[in-house]
Design a protein around this motif. Structure first.
Motif, PDB file in Angstrom:
ATOM      1  N   PRO A 195      -9.995   5.788   1.032  1.00 48.02           N
ATOM      2  CA  PRO A 195      -9.422   4.940  -0.068  1.00 48.02           C
ATOM      3  C   PRO A 195      -8.108   4.232   0.055  1.00 48.02           C
ATOM      4  O   PRO A 195      -7.110   4.516   1.105  1.00 48.02           O
ATOM      5  CB  PRO A 195      -9.097   6.207  -1.044  1.00 48.02           C
ATOM      6  CG  PRO A 195      -9.455   7.492  -0.369  1.00 48.02           C
ATOM      7  CD  PRO A 195      -9.983   7.141   1.009  1.00 48.02           C
ATOM      8  N   ARG A 196      -8.010   3.118  -0.402  1.00 45.06           N
ATOM      9  CA  ARG A 196      -7.055   2.060  -0.335  1.00 45.06           C
ATOM     10  C   ARG A 196      -6.293   1.873  -1.682  1.00 45.06           C
ATOM     11  O   ARG A 196      -7.105   1.537  -2.629  1.00 45.06           O
ATOM     12  CB  ARG A 196      -7.366   0.980   0.245  1.00 45.06           C
ATOM     13  CG  ARG A 196      -6.285  -0.073   0.719  1.00 45.06           C
ATOM     14  CD  ARG A 196      -6.712  -1.402   1.167  1.00 45.06           C
ATOM     15  NE  ARG A 196      -6.416  -2.587   0.528  1.00 45.06           N
ATOM     16  CZ  ARG A 196      -7.282  -3.533   0.314  1.00 45.06           C
ATOM     17  NH1 ARG A 196      -8.520  -3.623   0.862  1.00 45.06           N
ATOM     18  NH2 ARG A 196      -7.152  -4.558  -0.485  1.00 45.06           N
ATOM     19  N   VAL A 197      -5.093   2.123  -1.847  1.00 40.81           N
ATOM     20  CA  VAL A 197      -4.247   1.914  -3.124  1.00 40.81           C
ATOM     21  C   VAL A 197      -3.054   1.158  -2.840  1.00 40.81           C
ATOM     22  O   VAL A 197      -2.360   1.148  -1.832  1.00 40.81           O
ATOM     23  CB  VAL A 197      -3.758   3.225  -3.447  1.00 40.81           C
ATOM     24  CG1 VAL A 197      -3.094   3.014  -4.907  1.00 40.81           C
ATOM     25  CG2 VAL A 197      -4.904   4.400  -3.654  1.00 40.81           C
ATOM     26  N   GLU A 198      -3.011  -0.018  -3.708  1.00 39.97           N
ATOM     27  CA  GLU A 198      -1.924  -0.913  -3.742  1.00 39.97           C
ATOM     28  C   GLU A 198      -1.135  -0.894  -4.821  1.00 39.97           C
ATOM     29  O   GLU A 198      -1.510  -0.739  -6.071  1.00 39.97           O
ATOM     30  CB  GLU A 198      -2.531  -2.419  -3.506  1.00 39.97           C
ATOM     31  CG  GLU A 198      -2.945  -2.505  -2.181  1.00 39.97           C
ATOM     32  CD  GLU A 198      -3.309  -4.212  -2.012  1.00 39.97           C
ATOM     33  OE1 GLU A 198      -3.800  -4.329  -0.880  1.00 39.97           O
ATOM     34  OE2 GLU A 198      -3.555  -4.746  -2.784  1.00 39.97           O
ATOM     35  N   TYR A 199       0.121  -1.160  -4.933  1.00 36.95           N
ATOM     36  CA  TYR A 199       1.018  -1.133  -5.858  1.00 36.95           C
ATOM     37  C   TYR A 199       1.589  -2.498  -5.806  1.00 36.95           C
ATOM     38  O   TYR A 199       2.093  -2.928  -4.854  1.00 36.95           O
ATOM     39  CB  TYR A 199       2.287  -0.173  -5.548  1.00 36.95           C
ATOM     40  CG  TYR A 199       1.794   1.215  -5.864  1.00 36.95           C
ATOM     41  CD1 TYR A 199       1.576   2.145  -6.846  1.00 36.95           C
ATOM     42  CD2 TYR A 199       1.315   2.005  -4.855  1.00 36.95           C
ATOM     43  CE1 TYR A 199       1.072   3.302  -7.195  1.00 36.95           C
ATOM     44  CE2 TYR A 199       0.766   3.343  -4.464  1.00 36.95           C
ATOM     45  CZ  TYR A 199       0.573   3.950  -5.804  1.00 36.95           C
ATOM     46  OH  TYR A 199       0.054   5.231  -5.869  1.00 36.95           O
ATOM     47  N   ARG A 220      -0.934   0.137 -10.227  1.00 39.11           N
ATOM     48  CA  ARG A 220      -1.788   0.816  -9.205  1.00 39.11           C
ATOM     49  C   ARG A 220      -3.095   0.293  -9.314  1.00 39.11           C
ATOM     50  O   ARG A 220      -4.111   0.532 -10.134  1.00 39.11           O
ATOM     51  CB  ARG A 220      -1.755   2.371  -9.621  1.00 39.11           C
ATOM     52  CG  ARG A 220      -2.452   3.114  -8.443  1.00 39.11           C
ATOM     53  CD  ARG A 220      -2.203   4.380  -8.889  1.00 39.11           C
ATOM     54  NE  ARG A 220      -2.547   5.342  -7.716  1.00 39.11           N
ATOM     55  CZ  ARG A 220      -3.873   6.102  -7.821  1.00 39.11           C
ATOM     56  NH1 ARG A 220      -4.535   5.934  -8.892  1.00 39.11           N
ATOM     57  NH2 ARG A 220      -3.987   6.861  -6.617  1.00 39.11           N
ATOM     58  N   THR A 221      -3.667  -0.302  -7.995  1.00 46.08           N
ATOM     59  CA  THR A 221      -5.168  -0.780  -7.803  1.00 46.08           C
ATOM     60  C   THR A 221      -5.726   0.185  -6.690  1.00 46.08           C
ATOM     61  O   THR A 221      -4.946   0.303  -5.720  1.00 46.08           O
ATOM     62  CB  THR A 221      -4.978  -2.207  -7.497  1.00 46.08           C
ATOM     63  OG1 THR A 221      -4.283  -3.025  -8.449  1.00 46.08           O
ATOM     64  CG2 THR A 221      -6.608  -2.741  -7.198  1.00 46.08           C
ATOM     65  N   VAL A 222      -6.751   0.786  -7.072  1.00 40.79           N
ATOM     66  CA  VAL A 222      -7.592   1.682  -6.230  1.00 40.79           C
ATOM     67  C   VAL A 222      -8.761   0.774  -5.879  1.00 40.79           C
ATOM     68  O   VAL A 222      -9.439   0.438  -6.614  1.00 40.79           O
ATOM     69  CB  VAL A 222      -8.104   2.850  -6.912  1.00 40.79           C
ATOM     70  CG1 VAL A 222      -8.568   3.741  -5.935  1.00 40.79           C
ATOM     71  CG2 VAL A 222      -6.892   3.748  -7.321  1.00 40.79           C
ATOM     72  N   THR A 237       4.916  10.025  -4.551  1.00 39.34           N
ATOM     73  CA  THR A 237       3.714   9.908  -5.647  1.00 39.34           C
ATOM     74  C   THR A 237       4.473   9.968  -7.102  1.00 39.34           C
ATOM     75  O   THR A 237       3.687   9.362  -8.091  1.00 39.34           O
ATOM     76  CB  THR A 237       2.608  10.875  -5.346  1.00 39.34           C
ATOM     77  OG1 THR A 237       2.109  10.750  -4.031  1.00 39.34           O
ATOM     78  CG2 THR A 237       1.340  10.904  -6.186  1.00 39.34           C
ATOM     79  N   GLU A 260       4.502   3.548 -12.982  1.00 42.31           N
ATOM     80  CA  GLU A 260       3.113   3.208 -13.454  1.00 42.31           C
ATOM     81  C   GLU A 260       3.324   3.505 -15.067  1.00 42.31           C
ATOM     82  O   GLU A 260       2.848   2.573 -15.763  1.00 42.31           O
ATOM     83  CB  GLU A 260       2.103   3.598 -12.716  1.00 42.31           C
ATOM     84  CG  GLU A 260       0.661   3.151 -13.433  1.00 42.31           C
ATOM     85  CD  GLU A 260      -0.681   3.673 -12.602  1.00 42.31           C
ATOM     86  OE1 GLU A 260      -1.725   3.068 -12.813  1.00 42.31           O
ATOM     87  OE2 GLU A 260      -0.274   4.736 -11.708  1.00 42.31           O
ATOM     88  N   ARG A 287       0.842  -1.103  -0.017  1.00 44.43           N
ATOM     89  CA  ARG A 287      -0.106   0.005  -0.165  1.00 44.43           C
ATOM     90  C   ARG A 287       0.843   1.228  -0.060  1.00 44.43           C
ATOM     91  O   ARG A 287       2.111   1.160   0.402  1.00 44.43           O
ATOM     92  CB  ARG A 287      -0.705  -0.023   1.356  1.00 44.43           C
ATOM     93  CG  ARG A 287      -1.822  -1.192   1.080  1.00 44.43           C
ATOM     94  CD  ARG A 287      -2.738  -1.422   2.484  1.00 44.43           C
ATOM     95  NE  ARG A 287      -3.581  -0.168   2.500  1.00 44.43           N
ATOM     96  CZ  ARG A 287      -4.441  -0.051   3.635  1.00 44.43           C
ATOM     97  NH1 ARG A 287      -4.776  -0.821   4.156  1.00 44.43           N
ATOM     98  NH2 ARG A 287      -5.443   1.200   3.641  1.00 44.43           N
ATOM     99  N   ARG A 341       4.001   7.354 -10.079  1.00 48.00           N
ATOM    100  CA  ARG A 341       3.290   7.608 -11.345  1.00 48.00           C
ATOM    101  C   ARG A 341       3.976   7.285 -12.510  1.00 48.00           C
ATOM    102  O   ARG A 341       3.487   6.790 -13.669  1.00 48.00           O
ATOM    103  CB  ARG A 341       2.725   8.792 -11.288  1.00 48.00           C
ATOM    104  CG  ARG A 341       1.582   9.286 -10.382  1.00 48.00           C
ATOM    105  CD  ARG A 341       0.771  10.408 -10.451  1.00 48.00           C
ATOM    106  NE  ARG A 341      -0.046  10.885  -9.733  1.00 48.00           N
ATOM    107  CZ  ARG A 341      -0.568  11.915  -9.069  1.00 48.00           C
ATOM    108  NH1 ARG A 341       0.306  13.050  -9.436  1.00 48.00           N
ATOM    109  NH2 ARG A 341      -1.465  11.868  -8.385  1.00 48.00           N
TER     110      ARG A 341
END
Length: 135
Positions: A80-84, A72-74, A58, A65, A41, A62
């Motif tokens: 909000p939870r974002v995983e890389y 990147r999964t939102v 960030t 990505e 995360r 980006r």
């Protein structure tokens, strides 16, 4: 189709292209931790990378990505939870990134220095050697 970052022109050589993609103080470290720790995360990466600010992290994420090295999964939850995670193309950098880590550790040891975080060097070496023998 993913938007690609602008380049000022065709790279002069393949090394220039590689350094353009991996250039940046934190990109190699981000990739290293994604190899070592798996999907992470944003907050985990931020805590792991000592000395980076949120804005720069960030930006580097980006760019990785956009270059197709990480995904990147939102998750639609509050907060909000974002995983890389590494993409298949990103996984092709394993030997390069882990080899650089091993080289860095050896360089430090030759000078009687250590990292702030004591990594398991024998495990790192074994993983790198195991990966190179599989290819």
């Amino acid at each position: 189709m993913k938007k690609l970052r602008n380049y000022d022109g065709a790279p002069g050589c393949s090394m220039e292209a590689a350094l353009h993609i991996l250039g940046g103080k934190w990109k190699g470290v981000i990739l290293y931790h994604l190899f070592k720790d798996g999907t992470m995360r944003f907050s985990e990466l931020f805590r792991t990378l000592k000395g980076v600010n949120q804005r720069l992290l960030t930006k580097q994420l980006r760019e990785l990505e956009e270059d197709g090295l990480i995904s990147r999964t939102v998750f639609p939850v509050v907060p909000p939870r974002v995983e890389y995670a590494l993409t298949e193309e990103g996984k092709t950098l394993y030997e390069l990134i882990m080899g650089l880590s091993v080289w860095g550790r050896e360089w430090l040891e030759r000078r009687g220095m250590r990292t702030a975080e004591d990594e398991d060097f024998t495990e790192l070496m074994a993983d790198t050697e195991r990966s190179s023998s599989e290819t």
